[in-house]
Design an enzyme around this catalytic site. Structure first.
Site, PDB file in Angstrom:
ATOM      1  N   ASP A   1       0.818  -1.210   0.000  1.00 15.74           N
ATOM      2  CA  ASP A   1       0.000   0.000   0.000  1.00 15.74           C
ATOM      3  C   ASP A   1       0.858   1.269   0.000  1.00 15.74           C
ATOM      4  O   ASP A   1       2.031   1.247   0.383  1.00 15.74           O
ATOM      5  CB  ASP A   1      -0.885   0.032   1.252  1.00 15.74           C
ATOM      6  CG  ASP A   1      -1.997  -0.993   1.209  1.00 15.74           C
ATOM      7  OD1 ASP A   1      -2.047  -1.798   0.256  1.00 15.74           O
ATOM      8  OD2 ASP A   1      -2.823  -0.981   2.142  1.00 15.74           O
TER       9      ASP A   1
ATOM     10  N   HIS B   1      -6.003   2.698  -4.060  1.00 19.59           N
ATOM     11  CA  HIS B   1      -5.924   2.967  -2.617  1.00 19.59           C
ATOM     12  C   HIS B   1      -6.290   4.432  -2.341  1.00 19.59           C
ATOM     13  O   HIS B   1      -5.647   5.099  -1.528  1.00 19.59           O
ATOM     14  CB  HIS B   1      -4.496   2.660  -2.135  1.00 19.59           C
ATOM     15  CG  HIS B   1      -4.349   2.512  -0.651  1.00 19.59           C
ATOM     16  ND1 HIS B   1      -5.174   1.725   0.118  1.00 19.59           N
ATOM     17  CD2 HIS B   1      -3.446   3.047   0.220  1.00 19.59           C
ATOM     18  CE1 HIS B   1      -4.785   1.777   1.381  1.00 19.59           C
ATOM     19  NE2 HIS B   1      -3.747   2.579   1.471  1.00 19.59           N
TER      20      HIS B   1
ATOM     21  N   HIS C   1       3.873  -2.181   3.212  1.00 18.48           N
ATOM     22  CA  HIS C   1       3.864  -0.817   2.670  1.00 18.48           C
ATOM     23  C   HIS C   1       5.191  -0.497   1.977  1.00 18.48           C
ATOM     24  O   HIS C   1       6.255  -0.758   2.549  1.00 18.48           O
ATOM     25  CB  HIS C   1       3.626   0.190   3.794  1.00 18.48           C
ATOM     26  CG  HIS C   1       2.325  -0.013   4.517  1.00 18.48           C
ATOM     27  ND1 HIS C   1       2.163  -0.982   5.493  1.00 18.48           N
ATOM     28  CD2 HIS C   1       1.118   0.604   4.391  1.00 18.48           C
ATOM     29  CE1 HIS C   1       0.917  -0.946   5.943  1.00 18.48           C
ATOM     30  NE2 HIS C   1       0.267   0.002   5.292  1.00 18.48           N
TER      31      HIS C   1
END
Length: 265
Positions: A49, A100, A195
């Site tokens: 992400d 996202h 991430h």
């Protein structure tokens, strides 16, 4: 006056319960209406992400290529727009690109229509113009959905959460701790949340470097244990095909179409 205050307070609490709490229970606790675990044997999906990030995403792509791993990147539309070449590289190397939001804002603070138009559709348009394939998978920031998201977004997008969280956005979690946590929790069908950027609220900017170091060891061990790392759409056995009309262009060896431009204000 006191009765009016009490009534307004009750209505506010009821709104919060319906708009925020119920969707949280349905999706995060019960796992209904979202995809958070695969069903097949030794396949797992790594998802990343908050990128693309010009420092860490290239390093991550090199690492994934070294181990022959395909993954899913849930990108912020604003960053994909800022780093189109990096977004193209993600796509060219066989990874899946999901949405996202345009910026990293929680859906609870926005109306469903604002989320859909100014974040999801806007970001999907940007990605489609860059790679020629419209993303079909969506992960909200912090995994937070509002009631409207469940009603409207699920009609057009597969909402993806996770079954294993790396807790990798803080430098306090070093590479060894991260590797141990992942290996302890990864099971067949796991969707792993990590991430590749550390510039969002609450994250440490240098945390992705520790994630990369820990992931290196995890990928080695997973291969020895017979796991196959695949994209989220492969884990779900759903082909993530692009759609939309536009002008055809060439990106390297990939023939793509450019999404029609929309004006977002």
């Amino acid at each position: 006056m006191q009765k009016l205050t009490i009534t307004l307070t009750i209505l506010l609490l009821l709104f919060i319960f319906i708009y925020m709490v119920i969707p949280f229970i349905i999706t995060r606790i019960c796992g209904m209406g979202v995809f958070r675990r695969g069903k097949h044997g030794a396949q797992i999906a790594f998802t990343f992400d908050d990128g693309p990030d010009p420092l860490y995403t290239p390093k991550l792509l090199d690492l994934l290529q070294e181990h022959g791993v395909k993954a899913t990147f849930f990108v912020l539309g604003s960053k994909a727009e800022k780093y189109p070449e990096l977004t193209r590289r993600i796509y060219r190397e066989g990874h899946q690109i999901g949405i996202h939001n345009y910026t990293h804002l929680p859906n609870w603070l926005m109306t469903p229509w604002h989320v859909r138009q100014q974040h999801v559709e806007r970001s999907a348009d940007i990605v489609e113009r860059i790679i020629g394939e419209r993303p079909a998978f969506y992960r909200p920031p912090w995994g937070i959905l509002n009631a409207g998201d469940l009603l409207y977004l699920r009609k057009s997008y597969q909402i993806v959460l996770w079954s294993v969280m790396g807790w990798d956005w803080k430098r306090a979690v070093d590479a060894d701790q991260l590797a141990r946590r992942l290996m302890k929790n990864i099971k067949p069908g796991s969707i792993v949340l990590l991430h590749d950027s550390g510039d969002t609220i609450g994250a440490d900017e240098a945390a992705p470097q520790q994630m990369l170091e820990g992931l290196q060891d995890v990928l080695k061990e997973l291969r020895l244990n017979g796991y196959q790392c695949v994209r989220a759409d492969e884990l779900q056995e759903r082909k993530c095909a692009g759609y939309g009309n536009g002008k055809a262009v060439d990106i390297g060896h990939v023939h793509v179409k450019v999404a029609l431009h929309r004006n977002y204000k």
